[in-house]
Motif scaffolding. Sequence first.
Motif, PDB file in Angstrom:
ATOM      1  N   GLN A  36      46.037  40.391  46.413  1.00  0.00           N
ATOM      2  CA  GLN A  36      45.281  41.509  45.845  1.00  0.00           C
ATOM      3  C   GLN A  36      44.457  42.191  46.915  1.00  0.00           C
ATOM      4  OE1 GLN A  36      43.928  40.675  41.916  1.00  0.00           O
ATOM      5  NE2 GLN A  36      42.029  41.718  42.402  1.00  0.00           N
TER       6      GLN A  36
ATOM      7  N   THR B 169      42.748  46.373  48.217  1.00  0.00           N
ATOM      8  CA  THR B 169      42.412  47.733  47.814  1.00  0.00           C
ATOM      9  C   THR B 169      42.833  48.699  48.912  1.00  0.00           C
ATOM     10  OG1 THR B 169      40.477  46.833  46.735  1.00  0.00           O
ATOM     11  CG2 THR B 169      40.558  49.202  46.969  1.00  0.00           C
TER      12      THR B 169
ATOM     13  N   LEU C 150      43.401  52.544  45.167  1.00  0.00           N
ATOM     14  CA  LEU C 150      44.436  51.754  44.493  1.00  0.00           C
ATOM     15  C   LEU C 150      44.131  50.272  44.633  1.00  0.00           C
ATOM     16  CD1 LEU C 150      47.440  53.677  46.060  1.00  0.00           C
ATOM     17  CD2 LEU C 150      46.616  53.939  43.756  1.00  0.00           C
ATOM     18  N   ASN C 151      44.057  49.596  43.519  1.00  0.00           N
ATOM     19  CA  ASN C 151      43.978  48.132  43.545  1.00  0.00           C
ATOM     20  C   ASN C 151      45.396  47.613  43.485  1.00  0.00           C
ATOM     21  OD1 ASN C 151      41.207  48.632  41.689  1.00  0.00           O
ATOM     22  ND2 ASN C 151      41.101  47.230  43.391  1.00  0.00           N
ATOM     23  N   LEU C 152      45.825  46.925  44.521  1.00  0.00           N
ATOM     24  CA  LEU C 152      47.223  46.547  44.630  1.00  0.00           C
ATOM     25  C   LEU C 152      47.398  45.036  44.615  1.00  0.00           C
ATOM     26  CD1 LEU C 152      47.967  48.938  47.568  1.00  0.00           C
ATOM     27  CD2 LEU C 152      48.828  49.223  45.288  1.00  0.00           C
ATOM     28  N   ASP C 153      48.540  44.623  44.136  1.00  0.00           N
ATOM     29  CA  ASP C 153      48.963  43.232  44.267  1.00  0.00           C
ATOM     30  C   ASP C 153      50.220  43.295  45.110  1.00  0.00           C
ATOM     31  OD1 ASP C 153      50.634  40.917  42.042  1.00  0.00           O
ATOM     32  OD2 ASP C 153      49.646  40.577  43.971  1.00  0.00           O
TER      33      ASP C 153
ATOM     34  N   GLU D 189      52.573  45.265  46.739  1.00  0.00           N
ATOM     35  CA  GLU D 189      52.826  46.702  46.693  1.00  0.00           C
ATOM     36  C   GLU D 189      52.710  47.281  45.307  1.00  0.00           C
ATOM     37  OE1 GLU D 189      55.792  48.114  50.222  1.00  0.00           O
ATOM     38  OE2 GLU D 189      55.521  49.182  48.346  1.00  0.00           O
TER      39      GLU D 189
ATOM     40  N   ILE E 188      50.932  48.490  41.954  1.00  0.00           N
ATOM     41  CA  ILE E 188      49.622  49.043  41.614  1.00  0.00           C
ATOM     42  C   ILE E 188      49.102  48.354  40.361  1.00  0.00           C
ATOM     43  CG2 ILE E 188      48.393  51.131  40.973  1.00  0.00           C
ATOM     44  CD1 ILE E 188      50.500  52.714  42.416  1.00  0.00           C
TER      45      ILE E 188
ATOM     46  N   THR F 226      55.004  51.028  42.324  1.00  0.00           N
ATOM     47  CA  THR F 226      54.647  50.639  43.685  1.00  0.00           C
ATOM     48  C   THR F 226      53.994  51.810  44.407  1.00  0.00           C
ATOM     49  OG1 THR F 226      56.784  51.281  44.535  1.00  0.00           O
ATOM     50  CG2 THR F 226      56.545  49.022  43.777  1.00  0.00           C
ATOM     51  N   VAL F 227      53.498  51.514  45.606  1.00  0.00           N
ATOM     52  CA  VAL F 227      52.791  52.532  46.379  1.00  0.00           C
ATOM     53  C   VAL F 227      53.708  53.707  46.676  1.00  0.00           C
ATOM     54  CG1 VAL F 227      51.570  52.978  48.513  1.00  0.00           C
ATOM     55  CG2 VAL F 227      51.287  50.815  47.378  1.00  0.00           C
TER      56      VAL F 227
END
Lengths: 161, 407, 214
Positions: free
Chosen positions: B20, B22, B40-43, B45, B47, B387-388
């Motif tokens: 995780q 940001t 964006l809070n990502l895990d 790639e 979102i 995804t991003v």
Amino acid sequence: MALAKSVAGCDSLIVSGFRDNVRLEVPPAASLEALRKLRSHAGLDLLVDLSAADYLNYPNAVHRYGIWYVLESVETGIRLVVKTWADDPDPRVDSVFDVWRGADWMEREVFDLFGIVFEGHPDLRRILMPDEFSSHPLRKDYPLRGDGERHNFHALSREES
Amino acid sequence: MGLTLADAIAPPDGSGHECQWTLNFGPQHPATHTTLRLVLNLDGEVILKATPDIGFLHSGFEKLGEHLDFNQYVTIVDRMNYVSPVANEIAWHHSVETLLDIKLTPRCQMIRVIFAELMRIHDHLLACGAAALDLGAFTAFLYAFNQRELINDINEWATGQRFHPSYTRVGGLQRDVDDDWIGRVRSFLKGFPAAHADICRLLNRNRIFIDRCKGIGVLTREEAINRSATGPVARASGVVRDLRKNRPYLAYEAIDFDVVCSQDGDCLARYLVRMEEMLESHKIIAWAIENLPSGPVNSNVDDRMVLPNQLSVYRSIEGLIHHFELNMTNRKWQPPVDEVYASTESPNGELGFYIVSNGAPEAWRARTRPPSFIHFSLFPHLAEGHTVSDVAAILGSLNIIAAELDR
Amino acid sequence: MAEGGIPVAIEREPRDGFIVAKLDELASWCRKNSLWPMPFATACCGIELMATGASKHDIARFGAEAFRFSPRQCDLLIVAGRVVMKMLPVMQRIWLQMPEPKWCISMGACASSGGVFDTYAVVQGIDRFLPVDVYVPGCPPRPEQLLQAVMDLQDKVARTGTILGREFQGRESPEGPRSLRGELDPSRQIVAPGNFRSSTRAWSLPTVAGRPGA
């Protein structure tokens, strides 16, 4: 018009019309219920616009802030403008976030620019101005050119770039 | 209220997110949609949560609207949706003319229709071109811009300015168009379908483009209505609503055209709806330019709403008086003390103005109903779970114009 | 020797094939013909900037088509569009991130002076806060005007030279109109740049002169 009035089910309503707008004025205490009923029973499922105006020094104004909701029905095309009001100090209105999700950002913008608090909104913070800005710019007592905020920054010269 | 951005971008609770982190996207970033920022809070790639942060182009348009009169504010309104300037002017003056209860001449209505549709093509070309550019298709962008240059030339021929012409006035237009202009529009119409077909050939069946757009950012019909989406974004989700048909304004009632909709609601649907709408606009302009009524372009001068032409100002006493009545600061228009909302189908969605008037020639409050602002609020809902790399596709399909977003 | 080129000296009988020219002029010639713009496109001027990069008015003729969006790889910051006070620290941070030699074009009326937007939110000219080399008037400027500005900048680069940081010679204090910061009565300055938790502030970056941000 009559349908809307009966559906909204509120006693102290004022109905008026101007050009092709039909307007309904609702007191703030009853606004959330009336809007909920208008959506579920009258089929006004599209919230077209939500905004406010500051009526300070407006001719024949009774309350300082007026908040309007422009509603439309996608099926039938009927359009209705619902107006409510708020006053100084501490202007507050119920949020319609649960009724229409589109009100999310529109209410945040009204809060940012006018200072009207929407009770029940989960994330009411400034949206257009920086977080640390302390005034509400669209109020009539805020000057057009601001209070010096726009000049309050550090100037970079060539040597320090 | 005390809440700040830091509170909003806190990652969502829940276990099982190993990677995780940001990511800050913007406000300066390669996607051509200028100043908007996403946290964006990502895990990895994927979102988890997208928090938009806007206001990087908030210039105080609505405050300016309270200090400029109805003919001056059109220059500012031009600069809102800057990829289709004349469409904003048409929307603004539509609201003002509704407030003042002015009827336009048939010629003025038809010319405004032609400009509105030209601006629709202008906007959609940029929207599709920029969406393609964000996904790497540079050639489509260049083809689109080439056609836009032709529309800029048409603007320049009618008004003198390629961009932001401030062409409409209360009750009419800045000046009438001539036969050379009509010839230019005809030659643009002749060349446009071929250029449109070029872009279609590049993108519509392109494996990479389809893979990146199909099934991405799906907006269902109920969500679209609940979240106040309008225009191509809503029509691509199955909301059959077009103000040109539902609430006809200008000369649209007499014109035969189709409303383009789709049922998928993904990025590819939004792109295809825009491409098809350009062809419908082409049809409208082709009909309108052949059926352009003759006659005056400004409404009745005796109503004292429209500036008379220069010759009558210098040669007749009535013209001089009318000019005086509209230019001196203590005269000008006397609108009724009331408020009205009127909207038009701008290329990006429903663009309306809620004007509150106190009898002065400046609006007491000129609120813009900004389609881009409302469409950007859809973004967190559309981007979740993608995804991003899909961020660029979704942003491109929503066509966010930063100046309309922030005003 | 072509017109507009740099003066070189070629041996009469070039047995060994030497061409002699000034290093300074060679460096300036290379740099001016490959200016890589950082398109800081905020508003409408950004569209005209894109149009300048498109096929009709081709900025690639001037070597400047490489619009790298990373400031670390650019040497020309084109500020196209109005700059709002929320965006200004971002712009300053990007300027600081660009490596030297670097130049700045202020494109359009809004970037040069605030333009039509004399409001509470718009900075009245970026030259109050950033050193600008060329101003392009217009609202928006035609692409030809922007190309003329690029050509003027090329002349400036050739004239002032870039070896040993000579483009900084004598430019020690901020140019353009003086910032009104410090001239306003403190009681009228409402927004104090004190909340640095927001990441769009440039204050935390060290400056060359070691001067603290406030």
